[in-house]
Design an enzyme around this catalytic site. Structure first.
Site, short mmCIF file in Angstrom:
data_model
loop_
_atom_site.label_atom_id
_atom_site.label_comp_id
_atom_site.label_asym_id
_atom_site.label_seq_id
_atom_site.Cartn_x
_atom_site.Cartn_y
_atom_site.Cartn_z
N GLY A 11 0.77 -1.25 0.00
CA GLY A 11 0.00 0.00 0.00
C GLY A 11 0.80 1.29 0.00
O GLY A 11 0.31 2.31 0.48
N SER A 12 2.01 1.28 -0.61
CA SER A 12 2.76 2.53 -0.60
C SER A 12 2.10 3.59 -1.50
O SER A 12 2.18 4.79 -1.22
CB SER A 12 4.23 2.31 -0.98
OG SER A 12 4.36 1.99 -2.34
N ASN A 13 1.44 3.16 -2.58
CA ASN A 13 0.72 4.15 -3.41
C ASN A 13 -0.50 4.69 -2.67
O ASN A 13 -0.84 5.88 -2.80
CB ASN A 13 0.32 3.53 -4.75
CG ASN A 13 1.46 3.56 -5.74
OD1 ASN A 13 1.80 4.62 -6.28
ND2 ASN A 13 2.10 2.41 -5.96
N HIS A 108 0.51 1.49 -13.12
CA HIS A 108 1.28 0.34 -13.59
C HIS A 108 2.75 0.73 -13.63
O HIS A 108 3.09 1.82 -14.10
CB HIS A 108 0.79 -0.08 -14.98
CG HIS A 108 1.45 -1.33 -15.48
ND1 HIS A 108 1.06 -2.58 -15.07
CD2 HIS A 108 2.50 -1.49 -16.32
CE1 HIS A 108 1.85 -3.48 -15.64
NE2 HIS A 108 2.73 -2.86 -16.41
N GLU A 178 5.95 6.72 -9.24
CA GLU A 178 4.54 6.32 -9.05
C GLU A 178 3.90 7.19 -7.98
O GLU A 178 2.78 7.67 -8.13
CB GLU A 178 4.45 4.86 -8.61
CG GLU A 178 4.80 3.85 -9.68
CD GLU A 178 4.59 2.42 -9.19
OE1 GLU A 178 3.59 2.14 -8.52
OE2 GLU A 178 5.47 1.57 -9.46
C1 GRF Z 1 3.12 -0.73 -7.70
O1 GRF Z 1 4.36 -0.95 -8.31
C2 GRF Z 1 2.06 -0.48 -8.72
O2 GRF Z 1 2.53 0.12 -9.89
C3 GRF Z 1 1.57 -1.86 -9.05
O3 GRF Z 1 1.65 -2.57 -7.84
C4 GRF Z 1 2.62 -1.99 -7.00
C5 GRF Z 1 1.93 -1.68 -5.72
O4 GRF Z 1 2.81 -1.21 -4.73
N1 GRF Z 1 0.24 -1.82 -9.63
P1 GRF Z 1 2.22 -0.61 -3.40
O5 GRF Z 1 1.36 -1.69 -2.73
O6 GRF Z 1 1.41 0.60 -3.74
O7 GRF Z 1 3.42 -0.29 -2.55
#
Ligand code: GRF
Length: 204
Positions: A11-13, A108, A178
């Site tokens: 869940g870093s995004n 992505h 990202e």
């Molecule tokens: C990210 O690299 C995103 O591009 C892909 O999955 C990964 C998720 O990472 N869809 P996080 O859980 O948000 O850290």
């Protein structure tokens, strides 16, 4: 605007989206964190931020129809206007894609349409980029339609692939961008600055 975030992993995004909201950059609320994995780190992030969570998996239902109906119900129950997939590894049921047409975003870790599609997730993406000899990679925010990684592209940013890069170092570089472009793209939707016309996305 209310955002529902779907995540399967750390869940870093998701955290980057929350940071942008907390800093006042992104005028929105996350009203739901949905995960298909009961042990996803993203669930923990949501709980510690007081965000409602749900663990929802196809495995809990006899068929896709009842699963999709529940998903729609949950989304409506939390008044979700925009869905942000943030490391969500499952396909979105067709009825949900139709109900939220042009309102589901995904991030992505490559420059789509290259290095996308079924099986292209996590380290597989970066390994394929390194093996290809490409000198550039990056991240893509795109709309979600009925096929994996095929929806209209909203925003992309590139990073150089250097001689010494491994899948791990490339993943780290891509992840940094990202975290920048996903909140930016969501902000454009929240602020109604996105025009979708003739298979193109215009941000103004
Ligand atoms: C990210 O690299 C995103 O591009 C892909 O999955 C990964 C998720 O990472 N869809 P996080 O859980 O948000 O850290």
């Amino acid at each position: 605007m209310n955002i529902g975030v779907f995540a399967s992993g750390r869940g870093s995004n998701f955290q980057a989206i929350l940071n942008a909201i907390q800093r006042g950059i992104l005028p929105a609320r996350v009203t739901l964190l949905l995960s298909n994995k009961s042990d996803a780190g993203a669930l923990e992030i949501a709980r510690s931020n007081g965000i409602p969570t749900i663990h929802l998996s196809q495995k809990q239902f006899p068929d896709e129809e009842s699963f999709a109906a529940k998903m729609l119900n949950v989304l409506r129950g939390h008044d979700v206007h925009l869905i942000a997939l943030a490391g969500y590894l499952k396909k979105i049921p067709t009825v949900v894609v139709r109900a939220y047409r042009n309102k589901i975003l995904n991030i992505h870790p490559a420059l789509l349409p290259l290095f996308g599609g079924p099986g292209m997730y996590g380290h597989h993406v970066h390994e394929a980029v390194i093996a290809s000899g490409m000198k550039v990679s990056g991240a893509t925010v795109h709309l979600v339609d009925e096929e994996y990684d095929r929806g209209l592209i909203v925003l992309q940013r590139s990073v150089p692939v250097e001689e010494h890069d491994t899948a791990e170092t490339l993943a780290a570089k891509v992840l940094t961008i990202e975290h920048e472009i996903y909140p930016q793209a969501i902000k454009a939707f929240v602020e109604n600055r996105v025009l979708i016309k003739e298979r193109s996305v215009w941000i103004h």
